[in-house]
Design an enzyme around this catalytic site. Structure first.
Site, short mmCIF file in Angstrom:
data_model
loop_
_atom_site.label_atom_id
_atom_site.label_comp_id
_atom_site.label_asym_id
_atom_site.label_seq_id
_atom_site.Cartn_x
_atom_site.Cartn_y
_atom_site.Cartn_z
N ASP A 122 -47.95 21.64 -16.55
CA ASP A 122 -47.61 21.53 -15.14
C ASP A 122 -46.31 22.25 -14.80
O ASP A 122 -45.24 21.84 -15.25
CB ASP A 122 -47.49 20.04 -14.80
CG ASP A 122 -47.02 19.79 -13.39
OD1 ASP A 122 -47.32 20.62 -12.50
OD2 ASP A 122 -46.35 18.77 -13.16
N ASP A 310 -47.80 26.05 -8.52
CA ASP A 310 -47.95 24.76 -9.20
C ASP A 310 -49.27 24.69 -9.93
O ASP A 310 -50.34 24.55 -9.32
CB ASP A 310 -47.85 23.64 -8.15
CG ASP A 310 -47.86 22.26 -8.77
OD1 ASP A 310 -47.88 22.17 -10.02
OD2 ASP A 310 -47.83 21.27 -8.02
#
Length: 528
Positions: A122, A310
């Site tokens: 992430d 992201d």
């Protein structure tokens, strides 16, 4: 490799041989000199790394979305987005996360002997956490692998409590230290979180991954823990301060993608990357230019917008006003907003008159009394001071009317630039009210209309990055049961941090993404 090297060096050896003989050296001595030269050549070549020799790879698996997970994703984004404080510079800034819709994950190992965990890589957070064997009272822990410190000879106890907040919910546990293996390389003495409580919400109960490995900057690391990526650099296990994502968008492919540490793989992209500087360390954030629906500018990013790349979300998130226009353009069915229609019917004419007369768009809603600004409310042109206590008690409907008014002003202003008449513009805005993204459900698209939908274009580094309807529409199911859903979600972030876009896997799957820590920049190129 040695055979290829010998073949490639044969012409050079012949040249050396001739040169030596020309100096009057004996034939036997010439042979020995050439042999020594070739040995040195081979030895030196073996020491020199090939273009991909120092690349460490993590194979990514892909999980396809289904409609129930997609609905939960929207609920999570709506609830957490309203509560998350993007603008605060005090304390620990925790990134807004929506892991329900995450699709790509890979395997790491912690401890000696290694204990395997499936994690989400992430770029929107910076901590590593996995479930702990001491997690007894969270349902999610019983569905995932748990770290057992007693089984690792390299474990070091820290024990400091930790809580990571996601809006009104949180994940808690404590810090520990152990070796972590990522992509075949061991990172020594990595500090991570053993999660002992993951909450009962379905995000982590239903997730295919056990934990999360953050690849963001240390500035947003909870407890100021050094991220795994930083330790890879500090321990000199990678050649370049770069990692890159290639996400395979082919739903039928077995290979989900690849995360490469230490550089880029030329097989993952076409052409050259366009690089933009990181504007704020924490998230991988940069300045984005205009945003186009078809060939028409929305106007929302004419002065620039902040954007975050992201890998922790598969969708695209942006301002509600723009997402609504996208939904209208592609025929997405949303929730009919009574408040939106009320603002248009009661205040549409007045908003039009104020904008035509030259009132600044950001002042219109305060002047007609639908918004409070800096403790001041304007009612029919009369300035009224609102006490702080009353401001805090403003009803949810008041806030909703203010937001709706601001969107209406944006839409009318955008149409004014296109020389639309008042009646035409107000009718168009009224239609947009019916395309407002549903906060509690999906925005369903007619799959047969995909070929008729417009392209969506982001301007990044003064270059267009286009998404076709096939790329931004999410398909779930198959055959007669296929459901098509808009890949855009609404997320409103106030200035100075906003407006803000989040470019998730929908974008990263189309454009190979390079995260250059050494030069603090992000690169995008067409994915291969």
């Amino acid at each position: 490799m040695l055979l290829k090297l010998a073949i490639s060096t044969a012409p050079a050896a012949a040249t050396i041989f001739k040169a030596v003989l020309s100096k009057g050296v004996s034939l036997n001595m010439a042979h020995k000199l050439v042999q020594v030269t070739l040995c040195l050549w081979v030895f030196t070549s073996l020491l020199l790394p090939s273009p991909t020799a120092a690349l460490y790879r993590v194979s990514l698996k892909k999980q396809r979305l289904n409609l129930n997970r997609f609905k939960a994703a929207r609920i999570a984004m709506n609830g957490w987005g309203m509560l998350h404080n993007y603008g605060s510079s005090d304390g620990e800034v925790i990134p807004l996360k929506n892991y329900m819709d995450a699709q790509y994950y890979g395997v790491i190992a912690i401890g000696s002997p290694p204990q395997n965990f499936t994690v989400l890589f992430d770029t929107g957070s910076s901590n590593l956490w996995v479930p702990s064997s001491k997690c007894y009272f969270s349902i999610a822990c019983y569905f995932h692998s748990k770290y057992k410190s007693s089984r690792s000879s390299t474990y070091t106890k820290i024990g400091k409590p930790c809580e990571i907040n996601y809006g009104s919910r949180s994940i808690s546990g404590f810090f520990s230290q152990d070796n972590v293996e990522v992509g075949g390389v061991v990172v020594r003495d990595q500090v991570f979180v053993e999660a002992t409580r993951e909450g009962s919400f379905p995000t982590f109960v239903l997730a295919k991954f056990d934990g999360i490995l953050g690849l963001g900057f240390q500035e947003i690391s909870v407890g100021n823990a050094t991220p795994v990526w930083y330790n890879m650099l500090n321990q000199d296990v990678v050649r370049e301060d770069v990692f890159s994502f290639w996400l395979n968008r082919d739903p039928s492919a077995n290979e989900g993608g690849e995360l490469v540490f230490g550089g880029v793989d030329p097989k993952h992209y076409k052409g050259k990357h366009t690089y933009v500087p990181v504007t704020r360390k924490g998230y991988w954030q940069f300045d984005m230019g205009d945003f186009l629906i078809g060939n028409n500018s929305t106007g929302v990013c004419e002065g620039g917008c902040a954007a975050i790349v992201d890998s922790g979300t598969s969708l695209l998130a942006g301002p509600t006003a723009v997402v609504t226009e996208i939904n209208h353009a592609i025929g997405a069915e949303g929730v009919v907003s009574a408040e939106c229609k009320e603002v248009v019917s009661q205040y549409g004419d007045l908003i039009w008159q104020l904008l035509v007369s030259g009132v600044q768009p950001d002042k219109v809603c305060t002047q007609i009394g639908l918004c409070v600004l800096n403790g001041t409310r304007y009612m029919s042109g009369i300035k009224i001071v609102v006490e702080k206590e009353n401001m805090e008690e403003l009803s949810a409907r008041d806030r909703l009317l203010c937001t709706t008014c601001q969107m209406t002003v944006f839409w009318i202003q955008s149409q004014l630039k296109q020389k639309g008449t008042k009646d035409t513009v107000l009718n168009y805005v009224n239609e947009l009210c019916q395309s407002l993204p549903s906060p509690m459900g999906e925005s369903v698209i007619d799959c047969a209309r995909i070929s008729l939908m417009p392209d969506i274009t982001f301007i990044i580094g003064d270059k267009p990055f286009k998404l076709t309807p096939d790329q931004y529409i999410v398909k779930m199911g198959g055959g007669l049961t296929t459901v098509c859903v808009s890949g855009f979600m609404a997320l409103d972030v106030s200035p100075p941090r906003g407006p803000l876009w989040i470019l998730g896997d929908v974008f990263m799957g189309v454009y190979h993404t390079v995260f250059d820590y050494g030069n603090l920049e992000i690169g995008f190129a067409e994915a291969a």
